[in-house]
Design a protein around this motif. Sequence first.
Motif, short mmCIF file in Angstrom:
data_model
loop_
_atom_site.label_atom_id
_atom_site.label_comp_id
_atom_site.label_asym_id
_atom_site.label_seq_id
_atom_site.Cartn_x
_atom_site.Cartn_y
_atom_site.Cartn_z
N HIS A 78 0.87 -1.18 0.00
CA HIS A 78 0.00 0.00 0.00
C HIS A 78 0.90 1.23 0.00
O HIS A 78 1.87 1.29 0.77
N LYS A 79 0.61 2.20 -0.85
CA LYS A 79 1.48 3.36 -1.00
C LYS A 79 0.76 4.65 -0.62
O LYS A 79 -0.38 4.88 -1.02
N PHE A 80 1.47 5.47 0.15
CA PHE A 80 1.00 6.81 0.49
C PHE A 80 2.03 7.80 -0.04
O PHE A 80 3.23 7.60 0.14
N VAL A 81 1.55 8.85 -0.68
CA VAL A 81 2.42 9.88 -1.24
C VAL A 81 2.11 11.20 -0.53
O VAL A 81 0.96 11.64 -0.52
N PHE A 82 3.14 11.80 0.06
CA PHE A 82 2.98 13.07 0.75
C PHE A 82 3.31 14.17 -0.24
O PHE A 82 4.45 14.29 -0.69
N SER A 83 2.27 14.95 -0.59
CA SER A 83 2.43 15.94 -1.66
C SER A 83 1.33 16.98 -1.55
O SER A 83 0.22 16.68 -1.11
N LYS A 84 1.64 18.18 -2.00
CA LYS A 84 0.61 19.22 -2.10
C LYS A 84 -0.30 18.95 -3.29
O LYS A 84 -1.41 19.47 -3.36
N GLN A 85 0.15 18.14 -4.23
CA GLN A 85 -0.68 17.77 -5.37
C GLN A 85 -1.70 16.74 -4.92
O GLN A 85 -1.37 15.81 -4.18
N ASP A 86 -2.93 16.89 -5.35
CA ASP A 86 -3.97 15.92 -5.04
C ASP A 86 -4.30 15.20 -6.34
O ASP A 86 -5.01 15.73 -7.19
N ARG A 87 -3.74 14.04 -6.49
CA ARG A 87 -3.94 13.29 -7.73
C ARG A 87 -4.84 12.10 -7.44
O ARG A 87 -4.76 11.49 -6.38
N THR A 88 -5.67 11.79 -8.39
CA THR A 88 -6.55 10.63 -8.26
C THR A 88 -6.21 9.64 -9.35
O THR A 88 -5.39 9.90 -10.22
N ALA A 89 -6.85 8.50 -9.31
CA ALA A 89 -6.63 7.42 -10.28
C ALA A 89 -5.19 6.93 -10.26
O ALA A 89 -4.65 6.52 -11.26
N GLU A 90 -4.58 7.02 -9.10
CA GLU A 90 -3.21 6.53 -8.91
C GLU A 90 -3.28 5.24 -8.11
O GLU A 90 -4.29 4.93 -7.49
#
Length: 187
Positions: A78-90
Motif C-alpha cells: 500500500h502506497k502513500f504519497v505526501f504531496s501538495k498535489q492531489d492526484r486521483t486514479a493513482e
Amino acid sequence: MKKVILNLAVSLDGFIEGPNGEVDWCIMEEDMHFDAFIESIDTIFYGRVSYDAWGNFQPDENTSPAEKAMWQGIHAKHKFVFSKQDRTAEKATFIADDIVSKVTAIKQENGKDIWLYGGAGLIKTFINLGLIDIYKISVHPVALGSGKPLFEALKGRVGLILTGTRVFKSGVVELTYEPEKQLIANS
C-alpha cells in the motif's frame, strides 16, 4: 502498532544521492536479505518526486530475476504519497496536510511495518516531526564529495541509540538506531 522505518543507503560522507541524483553507487548483496525487509512491511511512504521516479518503476528485460521479484514485492505494498498535489486514479493515496494525525492513524492500523522510502524532503519532515521509529542506515564504502545529504536543515539535535549492526562482505555496514525518546517510552 506499526513502526515507521527509514531504511536507506548513504555514502560514507553522508549523501543519499550523488550530485546529479545518481544512486548507481548503491550495492545490493544477497546476504543483505532485502527481500526479508520487503516482506516485513505492508506500506510505503513516498514524497511525490520519489513516487514519480520509483513508485511504479518497472525493471527492463535484462534485470535479474531476484531484482524483478524485489520490485514486484515493492509494488504489492500500500502506497502513500505526501504531496501538495492531489492526484486521483493513482495506485497510491495522496496526503497533502495534517501529516502527524494521518501517520498516527496509519500506524494504528493492523498489519506490518511501514517503509519511509523518501525522498530527502519527506525524510527531513518526518525527522523534524519525530515520526521515525527505526533508522536503518546502510553506509556504503564510497565518498561522493557532494550530493543530497541525509541530515539537512534539522530543527534540532536528534538523539539516537544504536540497537543493531550488520557488516556485509562488500564493506557495507548497516546501522540500526531508535530515537532516544522512543526507547525511554518503551522502557
